[in-house]
Design a protein around this motif. Structure first.
Motif, PDB file in Angstrom:
ATOM      1  N   GLU A  48     -19.745  24.792   5.597  1.00  0.00           N
ATOM      2  CA  GLU A  48     -20.291  23.505   6.242  1.00  0.00           C
ATOM      3  C   GLU A  48     -19.410  23.393   7.492  1.00  0.00           C
ATOM      4  O   GLU A  48     -20.013  22.795   8.529  1.00  0.00           O
ATOM      5  N   ALA A  49     -18.140  23.519   7.599  1.00  0.00           N
ATOM      6  CA  ALA A  49     -17.451  23.482   8.810  1.00  0.00           C
ATOM      7  C   ALA A  49     -17.840  24.161   9.956  1.00  0.00           C
ATOM      8  O   ALA A  49     -17.917  23.880  11.172  1.00  0.00           O
ATOM      9  N   ALA A  50     -18.453  25.520   9.685  1.00  0.00           N
ATOM     10  CA  ALA A  50     -19.147  26.396  10.672  1.00  0.00           C
ATOM     11  C   ALA A  50     -20.328  25.871  11.191  1.00  0.00           C
ATOM     12  O   ALA A  50     -20.502  25.955  12.347  1.00  0.00           O
ATOM     13  N   MET A  51     -21.074  25.277  10.329  1.00  0.00           N
ATOM     14  CA  MET A  51     -22.367  24.558  10.511  1.00  0.00           C
ATOM     15  C   MET A  51     -22.063  23.576  11.707  1.00  0.00           C
ATOM     16  O   MET A  51     -22.887  23.233  12.418  1.00  0.00           O
ATOM     17  N   ARG A  52     -20.990  22.585  11.312  1.00  0.00           N
ATOM     18  CA  ARG A  52     -20.908  21.446  12.278  1.00  0.00           C
ATOM     19  C   ARG A  52     -20.281  22.034  13.478  1.00  0.00           C
ATOM     20  O   ARG A  52     -20.567  21.246  14.496  1.00  0.00           O
ATOM     21  N   THR A  53     -19.505  22.992  13.496  1.00  0.00           N
ATOM     22  CA  THR A  53     -18.877  23.712  14.777  1.00  0.00           C
ATOM     23  C   THR A  53     -20.264  23.866  15.516  1.00  0.00           C
ATOM     24  O   THR A  53     -20.038  23.799  16.860  1.00  0.00           O
ATOM     25  N   LEU A  54     -20.985  24.766  15.267  1.00  0.00           N
ATOM     26  CA  LEU A  54     -22.239  25.194  15.973  1.00  0.00           C
ATOM     27  C   LEU A  54     -23.260  24.291  16.125  1.00  0.00           C
ATOM     28  O   LEU A  54     -24.144  24.467  16.642  1.00  0.00           O
ATOM     29  N   GLY A  55     -23.245  22.831  15.347  1.00  0.00           N
ATOM     30  CA  GLY A  55     -24.338  22.044  15.653  1.00  0.00           C
ATOM     31  C   GLY A  55     -25.184  21.907  14.802  1.00  0.00           C
ATOM     32  O   GLY A  55     -26.446  21.531  15.108  1.00  0.00           O
ATOM     33  N   LEU A  56     -25.462  23.005  13.734  1.00  0.00           N
ATOM     34  CA  LEU A  56     -26.522  23.158  12.953  1.00  0.00           C
ATOM     35  C   LEU A  56     -26.730  22.423  11.667  1.00  0.00           C
ATOM     36  O   LEU A  56     -27.567  22.471  11.069  1.00  0.00           O
ATOM     37  N   ASP A  57     -25.659  21.406  11.700  1.00  0.00           N
ATOM     38  CA  ASP A  57     -25.790  20.421  10.529  1.00  0.00           C
ATOM     39  C   ASP A  57     -26.654  19.263  11.103  1.00  0.00           C
ATOM     40  O   ASP A  57     -27.082  18.278  10.117  1.00  0.00           O
ATOM     41  N   ARG A  58     -27.073  18.978  12.150  1.00  0.00           N
ATOM     42  CA  ARG A  58     -28.071  17.803  12.727  1.00  0.00           C
ATOM     43  C   ARG A  58     -29.393  18.299  12.552  1.00  0.00           C
ATOM     44  O   ARG A  58     -29.743  19.551  12.095  1.00  0.00           O
ATOM     45  N   PRO A  59     -30.355  17.243  12.378  1.00  0.00           N
ATOM     46  CA  PRO A  59     -31.717  17.422  12.118  1.00  0.00           C
ATOM     47  C   PRO A  59     -32.269  18.534  13.265  1.00  0.00           C
ATOM     48  O   PRO A  59     -31.775  18.267  14.497  1.00  0.00           O
TER      49      PRO A  59
END
Length: 323
Positions: A48-59
């Motif tokens: 999940e932290a990696a997703m946030r770092t890459l900006g992939l957690d956003r819609p």
């Protein structure tokens, strides 16, 4: 002419916008880059932290709007794998592809005089040899020709290097292969990339010349006593150049954007190889930027080709009421 250019520019902007949506969605669907970045021992919190770092957690729509906002300023984000700006990666690789494309295109232009000769003297042995060779260039895939070229000229004969770009020199902050080593590394991939377009140009020039020299206006020019040289190189060539310019404009863009296979075979560090690396690592920013670049090149080349129509034959109207 001005109205035509403005109209085409507006159409180009709309086309690029549509392509950006398609490219962004297509890259989104091919996989999740976090699966490659994170190892099997990663915890859900780390993923999940990696997703946030890459900006992939956003819609998805937020990711797309962010991409478009940056792309307007030629900022395509940061590579997931190298953590470098995508624009920087493309700028580093683009000169290699451009020089390979120009070299290949210049070689392929030899097909014009060869095709004209084959059209003027279709029953000669040389014309038959030229046409037979063009069939081979059409039929054999570029990856096979590339592998055979490496085997013959690099492995067996040792004349030319098989991979890399060689030594380069920097001009105005851009690296060019303007050294003996760089030129030697350019020969094999350049020739292999040029063969298909060379064969295409030969066949087009031959067929068009055969058609033009049998028309009434050529017979009339000869009947008036116009020299054969002027009949061929002024009257006939002007008419065969219109379709050739059309195809060659598209082929130039194809060479620039379609060198993926050749660059991969010869280890040539261009944008084609960069795209292959991005596909293997699911590097979304690089892939989307590459797709946008290729479409932009096609749009620009097609616009230039349309303008050249009017230069070669003023009868073709690029603007006005009939556009």
């Amino acid at each position: 002419m001005t109205i035509f250019i403005i109209r085409r520019l507006v159409q180009s902007v709309i086309l690029l916008w549509i392509v950006s949506i398609i490219a962004f969605l297509a890259v989104y669907l091919i996989g999740n880059p976090v699966d490659l970045i994170a190892n099997d021992m990663s915890t859900p919190a780390e993923r999940e932290a990696a997703m946030r770092t890459l900006g992939l957690d956003r819609p998805l729509y937020v990711q797309y709007l962010t991409f478009v906002g940056r792309a307007v300023h030629l900022d395509f984000g940061t590579s997931f794998m190298s953590s470098l700006p995508v624009s920087q990666l493309i700028f580093q690789r683009l000169p290699a592809t451009v020089e390979l494309t120009i070299f290949s295109f210049l070689i392929s232009l030899l097909g014009l005089p060869l095709g004209v000769f084959a059209g003027l003297y279709p029953k000669s042995r040389l014309a038959k040899f030229i046409m037979s060779s063009s069939i081979l260039c059409f039929s054999l895939p570029s990856f096979w020709i590339g592998l055979m070229a490496i085997m013959v000229f690099s492995v067996y004969l040792g004349w030319l290097p098989s991979t890399g770009r060689g030594e380069t020199v920097s001009l105005f902050g851009v690296s060019f292969a303007l050294t003996w080593s760089g030129l030697r590394h350019l020969v094999l991939p350049g020739v292999v990339l040029a063969l298909f377009n060379l064969a295409l140009l030969i066949r087009m020039a031959r067929n068009n010349m055969l058609e033009v020299i049998s028309t009434d206006f050529v017979r009339f020019a000869r009947a008036k006593g116009v020299s054969e040289r002027r009949v061929i190189w002024v009257h006939a060539m002007r008419n065969i150049m219109i379709p050739i310019i059309t195809i060659q404009g598209a082929e130039l863009a194809q060479l620039l954007t379609g060198a993926l296979v050749v660059e991969q075979i010869f280890g040539y560090p261009g944008i084609g190889r960069l795209a292959i690396e991005a596909i293997n690592t699911l590097d979304r920013p690089v892939l989307v930027a590459y797709m946008m670049l290729t479409v932009s090149i096609f749009v620009l080349v097609n616009l230039i080709v349309d303008i050249l129509y009017g230069i070669v034959d003023p009868r073709i109207r690029l603007g006005g009421a009939h556009d």
